[in-house]
Design a protein around this motif. Sequence first.
Motif, PDB file in Angstrom:
ATOM      1  N   ASN B 108       0.790  -1.185  -0.087  1.00 48.76           N
ATOM      2  CA  ASN B 108      -0.040  -0.133  -0.124  1.00 48.76           C
ATOM      3  C   ASN B 108       0.827   1.451  -0.047  1.00 48.76           C
ATOM      4  O   ASN B 108       1.581   1.403   0.978  1.00 48.76           O
ATOM      5  N   GLN B 111       0.858   3.678   3.141  1.00 54.35           N
ATOM      6  CA  GLN B 111       1.018   3.287   4.581  1.00 54.35           C
ATOM      7  C   GLN B 111       2.480   2.972   4.824  1.00 54.35           C
ATOM      8  O   GLN B 111       3.042   2.347   4.022  1.00 54.35           O
ATOM      9  N   GLN B 116       2.006  -1.980   7.748  1.00 53.97           N
ATOM     10  CA  GLN B 116       1.398  -3.118   6.799  1.00 53.97           C
ATOM     11  C   GLN B 116       1.860  -4.009   7.289  1.00 53.97           C
ATOM     12  O   GLN B 116       1.300  -5.352   7.384  1.00 53.97           O
TER      13      GLN B 116
END
Lengths: 338, 329
Positions: B108, B111, B116
């Motif tokens: 992602n 993030q 994560q």
Amino acid sequence: MEPLLSVRDLKMHFPVRGGLLLKSIGAVRAVDGVSLDIAPGETVGLVGESGCGKSTLGKAIVRLSNPTSGSIVFNGRDITTLGRHAMRPLRSELQMIFQDPVESLNSRLSVRQIIEEPLVIHSRGNSAWRRQRVDELLERVGLPKSAAERYPFEFSGGQRQRIGIARAIALEPKLIICDEPVSALDVSVQSQVLNLLLELQQEMGLSYLFIAHDLAVVKHISDRVAVMYLGKIVELADADTIYQNPRHAYTRALLSAIPEPDPRLRKKRILLEGDVPSPINPPAGSAFGHRVGHARYEETIGMDLGLAELEPGHWVAADPCCLTPEDWEKVKSESTKS
Amino acid sequence: MSDEEPLLEVRDLITAFDTDAGLLRAVDQVSFQVKRGRTLGIVGESGCGKSVTAMSIIRLLPQPMGKVLQGQVMFKGRDLQKATDVEMRKVRGGEIGVIFQEPMTALNPVQRIGKQLSECFLLHTKMSRKEAWEASIEMLRLVRIPAPEQRIGDYPHQLSGGMRQRVVIAMALACKPDLVIADEPTTALDVTVQAQILDLMKQLQKEMGMSVILITHDLGVIAETCDEVVVMYAGRVVERAPVAELFERPLHAYTRGLLDSMPKLDTPRKSVLPTIPGMVAGLADLVPGCRFCQRMGREGPVLRERPMFEEIHPGHWVETCPNCFEEPA
């Protein structure tokens, strides 16, 4: 023999902008002093990791970008600073094949229009002649005539690459810059395209600058191979020599990293730690010595690390971090003699 | 469970996509086994169904088009095809880790990697946030990321391709999975970085004892890392053998064609490379008989029905189409 292409100390720097007024605060030294000759009918392979500047060098040679300094002499003529207009007649002799045949073909033109376009731009023949020429070119690259009226999306990757090749040879160039032409293809198709490139070279006397990261492919197609690291050529030699007897530590690491399709040869690799350093603030001394944390790195700061001829035709960067002590002594004594 | 029993067994898997042209089978009755602690390679050209096979195992097929029509995926004695979605979510990232090809799209971008990574621990274990964060730093250290305490606060774009792939590997291994499915884990990387990553995966496999399914189109990578190999062509397994056996004694014309068409470092320079003529037919045009005969455009007597898949030597299976199967003298 007079080289077809002669590149001298070519530099291609891109400004890095920052701050409120987007002033130039540094430069990406993508290509940083490269010299290279290509003879008529010769293939020079250019290998290196991503970000080493090999594609930028290719683009600078066909003048898709304007070099920062240095010179490019093509066919006896200095083309380093030629403008768009002056460059145009030379483009018929200097062509390029790109990695991604999807992005490099205009999806709204039929295959006939794509291959015909260079002929139209250079006002070759009338429309009937061009029609016939496109049919010939399609046949030459191994596509059916019926392909002419179809569109790029109807073809597979290998066929699209053949369309790109047909377009590149339409004007019978002398030199083709091949930027990773088979990297996106499956192995069985890759060998078909490599065979085609070799056949065309024999028939038309083409020279290639073959840029790729697959060393086995490069070795197969090239006469000489240049290894590039962080904007500089670090080793340049005959293709067989460079694979059998690499002298630069980086070339050796690169070669040992290739996975060989033979399970009996699970070899002890030379594993390189870390990544290629950033070309924005390259290390002051030997870039490779810096990456591997070599004991002699400090010595190389301010040293001339240009290419030296170790054996006839075998050039290697004069860098104590990357050569064996014997080779380094040899390079040093050669340079004091001259 | 005895040691003999495989960790994963795929039996007669058929996966199809619902398209305008009808149900098209991307995977057509594929069977194989993965033993504990071993590496199985799946090799084949684009579109042969190797990724779809992997996605069928972990039930991540594109929805609603992708459907498993038939077959069982026996993992540690139970059929994953019959598991509920909630159970599957526990399996993925828990008992089965997945490494995708493109590390940029698998992460992602907005993030921090620490967030994560700790998510794996928060979802699959009873760790607190702080413990998960500490465990994430440990994982980054395990995949040899330098200065993990600082790196954990980075966003994916701040890392190089090789570093990103290490983070993806860390995520796949976070919960000590029994099986890791790696779909072209090194295809987007440079050879030097590829060597680092393959070496890392081998070491981690030795330390943690997991099984690996490695999907790749690169026979070099297969030769260096796998114990057993499955060769897929047009949705079917055409040959399956232990790695040394496959490279020494390929029995199917397609496997031989693949091996021959790769230029090797000792191939004479500028020689004409052997090629496999033609190309893979589209899914809608595939014949029920031998599909490699179809590609080669073979004339004369060709099989109308699917070739038998037989064990010719112990552990060496091959489709015995009379035109494509050849026992070397």
